[in-house]
Scaffold this motif. Sequence first.
Motif, PDB file in Angstrom:
ATOM      1  N   ALA A 140       0.829  -1.212   0.000  1.00 52.89           N
ATOM      2  CA  ALA A 140       0.000   0.000   0.000  1.00 52.89           C
ATOM      3  C   ALA A 140       0.861   1.258   0.000  1.00 52.89           C
ATOM      4  CB  ALA A 140      -0.930  -0.011   1.211  1.00 52.89           C
ATOM      5  N   GLU A 141       1.876   1.294   0.873  1.00 55.29           N
ATOM      6  CA  GLU A 141       2.715   2.473   0.967  1.00 55.29           C
ATOM      7  C   GLU A 141       3.429   2.784  -0.344  1.00 55.29           C
ATOM      8  OE1 GLU A 141       2.768   0.623   5.159  1.00 55.29           O
ATOM      9  OE2 GLU A 141       2.499   0.003   3.070  1.00 55.29           O
ATOM     10  N   ALA A 142       3.714   1.741  -1.111  1.00 57.46           N
ATOM     11  CA  ALA A 142       4.418   1.911  -2.384  1.00 57.46           C
ATOM     12  C   ALA A 142       3.474   2.255  -3.538  1.00 57.46           C
ATOM     13  CB  ALA A 142       5.195   0.635  -2.721  1.00 57.46           C
ATOM     14  N   GLY A 143       2.173   2.369  -3.244  1.00 58.04           N
ATOM     15  CA  GLY A 143       1.221   2.746  -4.275  1.00 58.04           C
ATOM     16  C   GLY A 143       0.763   1.615  -5.172  1.00 58.04           C
ATOM     17  N   ASN A 144       0.965   0.368  -4.728  1.00 56.85           N
ATOM     18  CA  ASN A 144       0.614  -0.775  -5.570  1.00 56.85           C
ATOM     19  C   ASN A 144      -0.808  -1.280  -5.360  1.00 56.85           C
ATOM     20  OD1 ASN A 144       3.167  -1.217  -6.975  1.00 56.85           O
ATOM     21  ND2 ASN A 144       3.986  -1.725  -4.953  1.00 56.85           N
ATOM     22  N   LEU A 145      -1.494  -0.808  -4.312  1.00 57.80           N
ATOM     23  CA  LEU A 145      -2.846  -1.269  -4.031  1.00 57.80           C
ATOM     24  C   LEU A 145      -3.852  -0.134  -4.174  1.00 57.80           C
ATOM     25  CD1 LEU A 145      -2.331  -3.585  -0.912  1.00 57.80           C
ATOM     26  CD2 LEU A 145      -2.407  -4.227  -3.329  1.00 57.80           C
ATOM     27  N   TYR A 146      -4.998  -0.462  -4.717  1.00 59.07           N
ATOM     28  CA  TYR A 146      -6.080   0.504  -4.869  1.00 59.07           C
ATOM     29  C   TYR A 146      -6.594   0.935  -3.494  1.00 59.07           C
ATOM     30  CZ  TYR A 146     -10.669   2.399  -6.076  1.00 59.07           C
ATOM     31  OH  TYR A 146     -11.775   3.210  -6.192  1.00 59.07           O
ATOM     32  N   THR A 165     -10.463  -7.950  12.297  1.00 54.02           N
ATOM     33  CA  THR A 165     -11.410  -7.676  11.220  1.00 54.02           C
ATOM     34  C   THR A 165     -10.638  -7.195  10.001  1.00 54.02           C
ATOM     35  OG1 THR A 165     -13.223  -7.110  12.714  1.00 54.02           O
ATOM     36  CG2 THR A 165     -13.378  -6.291  10.466  1.00 54.02           C
ATOM     37  N   GLY A 166     -10.823  -7.861   8.894  1.00 49.97           N
ATOM     38  CA  GLY A 166     -10.103  -7.523   7.659  1.00 49.97           C
ATOM     39  C   GLY A 166     -10.027  -8.747   6.791  1.00 49.97           C
ATOM     40  N   GLY A 167      -8.825  -9.041   6.322  1.00 44.76           N
ATOM     41  CA  GLY A 167      -8.583 -10.291   5.626  1.00 44.76           C
ATOM     42  C   GLY A 167      -9.221 -10.422   4.264  1.00 44.76           C
ATOM     43  N   GLY A 168      -9.820  -9.339   3.757  1.00 45.09           N
ATOM     44  CA  GLY A 168     -10.529  -9.435   2.490  1.00 45.09           C
ATOM     45  C   GLY A 168      -9.637  -9.184   1.296  1.00 45.09           C
ATOM     46  N   MET A 169     -10.266  -8.773   0.223  1.00 40.52           N
ATOM     47  CA  MET A 169      -9.558  -8.619  -1.046  1.00 40.52           C
ATOM     48  C   MET A 169      -8.890  -7.259  -1.180  1.00 40.52           C
ATOM     49  SD  MET A 169     -12.059 -10.392  -3.807  1.00 40.52           S
ATOM     50  CE  MET A 169     -12.238 -12.179  -3.894  1.00 40.52           C
ATOM     51  N   SER A 170      -7.753  -7.278  -1.823  1.00 38.51           N
ATOM     52  CA  SER A 170      -7.062  -6.069  -2.255  1.00 38.51           C
ATOM     53  C   SER A 170      -6.978  -6.100  -3.774  1.00 38.51           C
ATOM     54  CB  SER A 170      -5.654  -5.994  -1.653  1.00 38.51           C
ATOM     55  OG  SER A 170      -5.703  -5.945  -0.239  1.00 38.51           O
ATOM     56  N   VAL A 171      -6.914  -4.928  -4.370  1.00 36.67           N
ATOM     57  CA  VAL A 171      -6.893  -4.815  -5.826  1.00 36.67           C
ATOM     58  C   VAL A 171      -5.639  -4.069  -6.257  1.00 36.67           C
ATOM     59  CG1 VAL A 171      -8.026  -3.726  -7.803  1.00 36.67           C
ATOM     60  CG2 VAL A 171      -9.389  -4.981  -6.133  1.00 36.67           C
ATOM     61  N   ASN A 172      -5.005  -4.575  -7.281  1.00 35.16           N
ATOM     62  CA  ASN A 172      -3.834  -3.946  -7.885  1.00 35.16           C
ATOM     63  C   ASN A 172      -4.227  -2.570  -8.421  1.00 35.16           C
ATOM     64  OD1 ASN A 172      -1.690  -3.177  -9.520  1.00 35.16           O
ATOM     65  ND2 ASN A 172      -1.485  -5.166 -10.528  1.00 35.16           N
ATOM     66  N   ALA A 173      -3.595  -1.534  -7.917  1.00 34.65           N
ATOM     67  CA  ALA A 173      -3.928  -0.173  -8.341  1.00 34.65           C
ATOM     68  C   ALA A 173      -3.653   0.047  -9.816  1.00 34.65           C
ATOM     69  CB  ALA A 173      -3.140   0.838  -7.504  1.00 34.65           C
TER      70      ALA A 173
END
Length: 429
Positions: free
Chosen positions: A106-112, A307-315
């Motif tokens: 996330a910090e590197a800007g790779n996740l939406y 609470t979390g564990g769901g999906m992440s999307v490639n930015a």
Amino acid sequence: MRTVRAWGAVIAVTVALTACSVKQDTNNAGGTGDRKEVSFLTFETPNLTPAYWDAAIKRVTDSNPDIKVTKLVAPTTQGRTDYAKQLLQSGQFPDVMIAVDPAGFAEAGNLYDWKPEELKDFQFPSANPIKGGHHQLPANTQTIPPVYYNKKMFADAGVTGTPKTWADLLDAAAKLKAKGLTPFVTGGGKDGFPAAMIMTGVVSVDVYGKTPDWLTQRRADKVKFSDPLFTAAVAKFADLAAKGYIDKDSVSRDYAATEQAFLDGKGAMYPMGNWFAANADTKKHDFDIGVFNFPTDDGRLVVPAYTGGGMSVNAHAKNLDAAKRFALAFQTDKQQIDVSVKADGLVPAIKGYQMPADIGPVLKAGYDLYQEAVDKNAVVNSFGWETADDGLLPGMKAKFYAVAQDVITGRKSVADACAFLDTEWAKAK
């Protein structure tokens, strides 16, 4: 962590809502033109088999026929987060990934960064922020770890009731060992985390139970792993191993084999995330399984959860809109959630969702324990499972798992283990 108690208070209200925000099956495909390809990184466990993932993907793509999903599977010999890093470095970062730690990505800007309107169906839309953004869907809550136990072994050893205090737990373990029974089933091996489950429980109830923002303070260098509070928790874990309540030879056993060992009656207690309840209710075993909360020194109720564990999307996904639609449909479709509940024992954090009436007795018992903790505002974060600004630094989970194995086997003293974590923390920063 700063808001986990507030989230817990909300659950009791939101779970009971009759105005359901969970999406029902529809045929709204969002277009019938050329199919948009989306790669999806999954993982496999005894609960989440290849057949589970294939059926889950089909349910979503049947309702979104313009999306074509290519399933990727993280190797069992490598953690899914590490595998995602490898794919990123090789230019093959997936479009969608599930239960991958977003820290670093996330910090590197790779996740939406999910927008508020896209998170409107989730109970805790502000969960797990990373620098103010939200890069993983807060799809479900898991208690990590409750303690599952073999009721027959407890009865054979003369253990009546379930442990509420640490002294109760030690007494039960002593009685089991005196009968020639292994008190705790544990593992480790290539998966790592089974070896750390007991230590996760002790640290969560002892450290977070007293200082809920302890890890936030660690990030600010206000506390250390070698400080008395954390060291005392690790010492309790080491004491279990020193007394022979944990089989030192079992740390080479992977997760699947560890679970099977408990189901085969090779030990009396199995501290594990609440996802085990699904298999406790469905897999073959010849004894009744109970569950109790991880004990505290004074019997005070403290329940670690995440609470979390769901999906992440490639930015930078080629078909970003399709990737987002697939992720949201997967996580909010009622039929899919029902199947996930029964397959993996999770507690969905979706507004208006009601647990299926036909869930098994072990899953129901664990769910009731969690709801009691919510009602009593007794929920804390589960140490090592956080995935945001309040979580462990990137790479530290693996160090925590390794330390747990070293403490069990005696390769590291308590002092050495805590000093090692401080040293590795400094490197990670």
